[in-house]
Structures are given as structure tokens and as C-alpha cells.
Write a protein that holds these residues in place. Structure first.
Motif, PDB file in Angstrom:
ATOM      1  N   ARG A 161      62.646  -7.290  59.723  1.00 24.43           N
ATOM      2  CA  ARG A 161      63.692  -8.152  60.295  1.00 24.43           C
ATOM      3  C   ARG A 161      64.131  -9.231  59.318  1.00 24.43           C
ATOM      4  NH1 ARG A 161      60.438 -10.174  65.026  1.00 24.43           N
ATOM      5  NH2 ARG A 161      62.192 -11.586  65.293  1.00 24.43           N
ATOM      6  N   PHE A 162      63.686  -9.131  58.081  1.00 25.58           N
ATOM      7  CA  PHE A 162      63.941 -10.225  57.135  1.00 25.58           C
ATOM      8  C   PHE A 162      64.794  -9.798  55.933  1.00 25.58           C
ATOM      9  CE2 PHE A 162      60.031 -11.011  59.410  1.00 25.58           C
ATOM     10  CZ  PHE A 162      60.252 -12.276  59.914  1.00 25.58           C
ATOM     11  N   GLY A 163      65.268  -8.561  55.968  1.00 24.12           N
ATOM     12  CA  GLY A 163      66.062  -8.078  54.831  1.00 24.12           C
ATOM     13  C   GLY A 163      65.261  -8.116  53.544  1.00 24.12           C
ATOM     14  N   ALA A 164      63.971  -7.800  53.646  1.00 24.94           N
ATOM     15  CA  ALA A 164      63.080  -7.982  52.495  1.00 24.94           C
ATOM     16  C   ALA A 164      62.702  -6.669  51.830  1.00 24.94           C
ATOM     17  CB  ALA A 164      61.812  -8.709  52.951  1.00 24.94           C
ATOM     18  N   ILE A 165      63.234  -5.552  52.341  1.00 23.43           N
ATOM     19  CA  ILE A 165      62.787  -4.256  51.809  1.00 23.43           C
ATOM     20  C   ILE A 165      63.992  -3.345  51.621  1.00 23.43           C
ATOM     21  CG2 ILE A 165      62.282  -3.413  54.159  1.00 23.43           C
ATOM     22  CD1 ILE A 165      59.885  -1.906  52.986  1.00 23.43           C
ATOM     23  N   ARG A 166      63.965  -2.570  50.532  1.00 20.02           N
ATOM     24  CA  ARG A 166      65.023  -1.563  50.361  1.00 20.02           C
ATOM     25  C   ARG A 166      64.463  -0.385  49.575  1.00 20.02           C
ATOM     26  NH1 ARG A 166      68.703  -2.431  45.446  1.00 20.02           N
ATOM     27  NH2 ARG A 166      67.377  -3.674  44.086  1.00 20.02           N
ATOM     28  N   LYS A 167      65.215   0.685  49.637  1.00 17.79           N
ATOM     29  CA  LYS A 167      64.777   1.917  48.974  1.00 17.79           C
ATOM     30  C   LYS A 167      65.810   2.266  47.914  1.00 17.79           C
ATOM     31  CE  LYS A 167      63.048   6.408  50.512  1.00 17.79           C
ATOM     32  NZ  LYS A 167      62.945   7.249  51.712  1.00 17.79           N
ATOM     33  N   LEU A 168      65.324   2.518  46.701  1.00 17.68           N
ATOM     34  CA  LEU A 168      66.246   2.830  45.608  1.00 17.68           C
ATOM     35  C   LEU A 168      65.661   3.996  44.817  1.00 17.68           C
ATOM     36  CD1 LEU A 168      68.884   1.595  44.469  1.00 17.68           C
ATOM     37  CD2 LEU A 168      67.445   0.392  42.801  1.00 17.68           C
ATOM     38  N   ASP A 169      66.414   5.064  44.753  1.00 19.14           N
ATOM     39  CA  ASP A 169      65.963   6.263  44.028  1.00 19.14           C
ATOM     40  C   ASP A 169      64.575   6.713  44.480  1.00 19.14           C
ATOM     41  OD1 ASP A 169      68.344   6.144  42.603  1.00 19.14           O
ATOM     42  OD2 ASP A 169      67.457   4.889  41.023  1.00 19.14           O
ATOM     43  N   GLY A 170      64.382   6.696  45.788  1.00 20.18           N
ATOM     44  CA  GLY A 170      63.116   7.188  46.329  1.00 20.18           C
ATOM     45  C   GLY A 170      61.954   6.224  46.181  1.00 20.18           C
ATOM     46  N   ARG A 171      62.206   5.021  45.720  1.00 15.43           N
ATOM     47  CA  ARG A 171      61.121   4.029  45.572  1.00 15.43           C
ATOM     48  C   ARG A 171      61.401   2.829  46.462  1.00 15.43           C
ATOM     49  NH1 ARG A 171      58.241   5.537  41.070  1.00 15.43           N
ATOM     50  NH2 ARG A 171      56.970   3.667  41.144  1.00 15.43           N
ATOM     51  N   MET A 197      61.169  -1.118  47.387  1.00 15.20           N
ATOM     52  CA  MET A 197      61.050  -2.408  46.700  1.00 15.20           C
ATOM     53  C   MET A 197      61.113  -3.553  47.720  1.00 15.20           C
ATOM     54  SD  MET A 197      62.985  -1.870  43.136  1.00 15.20           S
ATOM     55  CE  MET A 197      64.537  -1.334  43.677  1.00 15.20           C
ATOM     56  N   LEU A 198      60.266  -4.550  47.515  1.00 17.99           N
ATOM     57  CA  LEU A 198      60.244  -5.740  48.375  1.00 17.99           C
ATOM     58  C   LEU A 198      60.812  -6.913  47.590  1.00 17.99           C
ATOM     59  CD1 LEU A 198      58.288  -3.857  49.928  1.00 17.99           C
ATOM     60  CD2 LEU A 198      56.820  -5.830  50.313  1.00 17.99           C
ATOM     61  N   ASN A 199      61.481  -7.827  48.280  1.00 22.55           N
ATOM     62  CA  ASN A 199      62.012  -8.989  47.565  1.00 22.55           C
ATOM     63  C   ASN A 199      61.375 -10.289  48.074  1.00 22.55           C
ATOM     64  OD1 ASN A 199      63.384  -9.893  49.886  1.00 22.55           O
ATOM     65  ND2 ASN A 199      65.164  -8.600  49.410  1.00 22.55           N
ATOM     66  N   GLU A 200      61.899 -11.407  47.597  1.00 24.57           N
ATOM     67  CA  GLU A 200      61.283 -12.716  47.872  1.00 24.57           C
ATOM     68  C   GLU A 200      61.409 -13.163  49.331  1.00 24.57           C
ATOM     69  OE1 GLU A 200      64.086 -12.204  46.248  1.00 24.57           O
ATOM     70  OE2 GLU A 200      65.482 -13.362  47.476  1.00 24.57           O
ATOM     71  N   LYS A 201      62.205 -12.434  50.111  1.00 22.37           N
ATOM     72  CA  LYS A 201      62.323 -12.803  51.536  1.00 22.37           C
ATOM     73  C   LYS A 201      61.125 -12.298  52.357  1.00 22.37           C
ATOM     74  CE  LYS A 201      67.347 -12.456  51.501  1.00 22.37           C
ATOM     75  NZ  LYS A 201      68.388 -11.497  51.836  1.00 22.37           N
ATOM     76  N   CYS A 202      60.273 -11.515  51.739  1.00 21.18           N
ATOM     77  CA  CYS A 202      59.129 -10.934  52.463  1.00 21.18           C
ATOM     78  C   CYS A 202      58.217 -12.047  52.986  1.00 21.18           C
ATOM     79  CB  CYS A 202      58.352 -10.018  51.521  1.00 21.18           C
ATOM     80  SG  CYS A 202      56.901  -9.308  52.296  1.00 21.18           S
ATOM     81  N   VAL A 203      57.830 -11.938  54.252  1.00 24.48           N
ATOM     82  CA  VAL A 203      56.940 -12.935  54.856  1.00 24.48           C
ATOM     83  C   VAL A 203      55.520 -12.395  55.055  1.00 24.48           C
ATOM     84  CG1 VAL A 203      58.836 -14.156  56.014  1.00 24.48           C
ATOM     85  CG2 VAL A 203      57.627 -12.315  57.211  1.00 24.48           C
ATOM     86  N   ASP A 204      55.224 -11.251  54.436  1.00 23.23           N
ATOM     87  CA  ASP A 204      53.858 -10.685  54.443  1.00 23.23           C
ATOM     88  C   ASP A 204      53.386 -10.274  55.836  1.00 23.23           C
ATOM     89  OD1 ASP A 204      53.749 -11.269  51.687  1.00 23.23           O
ATOM     90  OD2 ASP A 204      52.986 -13.289  52.070  1.00 23.23           O
ATOM     91  N   CYS A 205      54.333  -9.855  56.675  1.00 27.20           N
ATOM     92  CA  CYS A 205      53.919  -9.493  58.043  1.00 27.20           C
ATOM     93  C   CYS A 205      53.273  -8.106  58.118  1.00 27.20           C
ATOM     94  CB  CYS A 205      55.105  -9.572  59.001  1.00 27.20           C
ATOM     95  SG  CYS A 205      56.346  -8.276  58.738  1.00 27.20           S
ATOM     96  N   CYS A 206      53.510  -7.271  57.130  1.00 33.43           N
ATOM     97  CA  CYS A 206      52.899  -5.926  57.029  1.00 33.43           C
ATOM     98  C   CYS A 206      53.464  -4.919  58.019  1.00 33.43           C
ATOM     99  CB  CYS A 206      51.380  -5.982  57.186  1.00 33.43           C
ATOM    100  SG  CYS A 206      50.554  -6.877  55.876  1.00 33.43           S
ATOM    101  N   LYS A 207      54.519  -5.260  58.732  1.00 30.10           N
ATOM    102  CA  LYS A 207      55.053  -4.308  59.716  1.00 30.10           C
ATOM    103  C   LYS A 207      55.558  -3.036  59.033  1.00 30.10           C
ATOM    104  CE  LYS A 207      56.271  -7.548  63.354  1.00 30.10           C
ATOM    105  NZ  LYS A 207      55.033  -7.289  64.050  1.00 30.10           N
ATOM    106  N   CYS A 208      56.122  -3.170  57.832  1.00 30.85           N
ATOM    107  CA  CYS A 208      56.621  -1.982  57.127  1.00 30.85           C
ATOM    108  C   CYS A 208      55.460  -1.051  56.762  1.00 30.85           C
ATOM    109  CB  CYS A 208      57.404  -2.387  55.884  1.00 30.85           C
ATOM    110  SG  CYS A 208      56.511  -3.526  54.812  1.00 30.85           S
ATOM    111  N   ALA A 209      54.364  -1.628  56.279  1.00 32.65           N
ATOM    112  CA  ALA A 209      53.212  -0.800  55.905  1.00 32.65           C
ATOM    113  C   ALA A 209      52.623  -0.124  57.138  1.00 32.65           C
ATOM    114  CB  ALA A 209      52.163  -1.662  55.206  1.00 32.65           C
ATOM    115  N   GLN A 210      52.602  -0.873  58.260  1.00 32.49           N
ATOM    116  CA  GLN A 210      52.061  -0.276  59.494  1.00 32.49           C
ATOM    117  C   GLN A 210      52.971   0.836  60.021  1.00 32.49           C
ATOM    118  OE1 GLN A 210      51.637  -3.967  61.690  1.00 32.49           O
ATOM    119  NE2 GLN A 210      49.443  -4.095  61.273  1.00 32.49           N
TER     120      GLN A 210
END
Ligand code: SF4
Ligand code: SF4
Ligand code: SF4
Length: 297
Positions: A189-199, A201-214
Motif C-alpha cells: 500500500r506504499f508504492g514501495a515495490i515494482r517489477k522490472l525485467d522479471g526482478r 525491486m523495493l524503494n525508500e518508501k518501504c516500511v518493512d511490513c513484510c506483507k509482500c514477502a508473506q
């Protein structure tokens, strides 16, 4: 139920005469009824089945058949007659339940259950350590300490005097995404993650909530390390404040103990009477509001 209410005789309690019980833990309502607040020691908000059976026995024998779970998960037994308080306490002690969780003190430590599937890091053990060291300690006013196992913050750490939230550092697989999906992208919900060429990437907006990993079921994202974010100066009540960030990522449990100790010492040292009051001292949030966080710490 109606029958037991009719039989119940209310007596004027002599607060403070019960050995081992602070007057603040026996609440007198309307000058005639006594509320007994109990919790396990060290303070925690998880009770065993045996403790709940003891509560059932006490409320049925000495109270009016009711028990209230307080916002900080103490078990409050209303309408206990003075002549029965000793007996009620004895049964509670036998089950590892003790009066407390009231007045100007460190209140029941609020922790998430470790078995929650969303937990980033368990908090019961560190909560118990904090309770052993600081639980029930006298303070200028009440102090609430809450631990959340993840950023969902069900234990309301943002509105606690000291709020501690488990967070984690997310790492993307170096091999790139094993699946062509976007599950992780849709939960951020923070616009902190994107996918580029199959990889990923997280940016500085990440709040370390781990929801993406979960949300990733394919091993494309993992949690590389966990820690705690610490907020101080939150409160609920007639005026609501949100805690401010004191530490962003504390990995070591003992450092959490040191931080709690430091914050409580600063609070004890700097709290003064509220404006216009001859009795009530400031809450931690009020001291911080008056001094600012830099001068407070
Ligand atoms: S804050 Fe997270 S870990 Fe704690 S109960 Fe809520 S969802 Fe579960
Ligand atoms: S950890 Fe949370 S904030 Fe960071 S990218 Fe993942 S979902 Fe977004
Ligand atoms: S990291 Fe996982 S959830 Fe995200 S796109 Fe890759 S495989 Fe899908």
C-alpha cells in the motif's frame, strides 16, 4: 443469575486493608461495590484454561457471575463483597492470578499472540521480559506498553506510551522471480515495490511490513532479518496522540529492554503536575508535548 444478584450483599469496603494488595487495585464503585482486577504475573494477556476455570469459580462464588475483559486484557471481577475478598484472592493466587493493572503504574503488557499467521517476529517472550522488569512499577501516571507482531498493529502500539512493532527487511531472490505473477505488488500500500525485467525491486518508501514477502508463495521474496520499530508518546483517552518514532529497527531484545528503561526513567524524572491539578501528573505524551522529544530524552 437473577437469583445470585438478589442474594448479593454490598458492603462498604475498607480499601487498603488487604495485605499485599495496593489500594489502587481495588476499585470502589458508588461507595458500595468492589471491582477486583486480576491478571497473570508476569503481566501478559494470555490465560490458561486452568486460570479461566479459577475465574469462573471466583465470579460465581464471590461475585455476581460476571467477568469483564478490560481493554488491556485484565480480568475484572465486579461486585465482590468485602467479606469475600480474602477468599477470592486466595483462589486467584492459587491459579497464578494477582490483583493489578490499575492506577499510576506500568499497566498490563499488551502482546500479540505468537501463533498469528501474520506475525513477522514473535513478541510474547520479549513482552514477558519487559513485564518481569517493569510490570506494575510505580509511575507518575499510567504507562501502557504494547507489542505488535506485525504492522497490522492489532495491539494498538501507535496509541501506547511505548509501542513496539515487529518489522522485517525484505530481500528479493537474486535469480529473479520464479513465477510470472504479481501477488506481492498488489499487497503493497506504499508504492514501495515494482517489477522490472522479471526482478523485484523495493524503494525508500518501504516500511518493512513484510506483507509482500508473506504474499509470495514462490520464493521470489524472503525476510532477510527482523527487528522492532519503537514509538513513544502515544495515548488514548480524552485526548488522543500518536506515538513518534524513537527507533527504526532494533534487532536485539536486550536493546528493547534498555530503551524501555531509558524512556521510563526520563518520564519519571521529567513529569510534573498537570496545569491546574494538585494531584494528577502528566502522561508521557504530555511531557513530550511540553518539552519536545529531543529534550525529553
Ligand atoms: S498485529 Fe499482526 S501479528 Fe499481531 S495479531 Fe495483528 S495481524 Fe497478528
Ligand atoms: S515490505 Fe511492505 S512496504 Fe515494503 S515493499 Fe513490501 S509490502 Fe511494500
Ligand atoms: S516476488 Fe513472488 S509474488 Fe512477487 S512477482 Fe515474484 S513470484 Fe510473484
Amino acid at each position: 443469575m437473577e437469583e445470585s444478584r438478589e442474594k448479593f450483599t454490598l458492603e462498604t469496603p475498607q480499601v487498603g486493608i488487604i495485605r499485599g494488595v495496593a489500594a489502587r487495585d481495588i476499585e470502589v464503585v458508588g461507595g458500595k461495590s468492589v471491582n477486583l482486577r486480576a491478571s497473570a504475573r508476569p503481566y501478559r494477556n494470555v490465560y490458561t484454561a486452568a486460570q479461566l476455570r479459577a475465574i469462573k469459580s471466583v465470579v460465581e462464588k464471590y461475585g455476581s457471575g460476571k467477568v469483564h475483559l478490560t481493554p488491556r486484557h485484565n480480568l475484572e471481577i465486579p461486585e465482590v463483597g468485602q467479606k469475600n475478598i480474602d477468599r477470592a484472592l486466595k483462589e486467584l493466587y492459587g491459579a497464578g492470578l494477582f490483583p493489578g493493572g490499575a492506577g499510576s503504574s506500568v499497566r498490563n503488557i499488551f502482546t500479540c499472540p505468537d501463533w498469528c499467521s501474520k506475525a513477522v517476529r514473535p513478541v510474547q517472550e520479549i513482552g514477558t521480559m519487559v513485564s518481569r522488569n517493569f510490570g506494575d512499577m510505580d509511575m507518575p501516571n499510567k504507562v501502557t506498553i504494547s507489542f505488535a507482531g506485525c504492522s497490522n498493529a492489532c495491539s494498538r502500539p501507535q496509541n501506547s506510551d511505548i509501542g513496539i512493532i515487529a518489522v522485517g527487511k525484505v530481500a528479493a531472490s537474486e535469480e529473479g522471480c520464479p513465477e510470472d505473477c504479481a501477488s506481492c505488488l498488489s499487497v503493497c500500500r506504499f508504492g514501495a515495490i515494482r517489477k522490472l525485467d522479471g526482478r523485484i525491486m523495493l524503494n525508500e518508501k518501504c516500511v518493512d511490513c513484510c506483507k509482500c514477502a508473506q504474499a509470495c508463495a514462490h520464493g521470489g521474496l524472503g525476510i532477510a532479518g527482523t527487528g522492532f520499530r519503537v514509538l513513544i508518546g502515544g495515548k488514548e483517552g480524552t485526548s488522543v496522540r500518536f506515538g513518534v518514532k524513537y527507533a527504526d529497527f532494533v534487532e536485539d531484545d536486550f536493546e528493547i529492554l534498555e530503551i524501555v528503561d531509558r524512556v521510563l526513567n526520563c518520564y519519571r524524572e521529567k513529569a510534573r503536575l498537570r496545569d491546574g491539578s494538585t494531584r494528577k501528573k502528566e502522561r508521557l505524551a504530555e511531557v513530550m508535548g511540553r518539552l519536545g522529544i529531543a529534550a525529553f530524552m
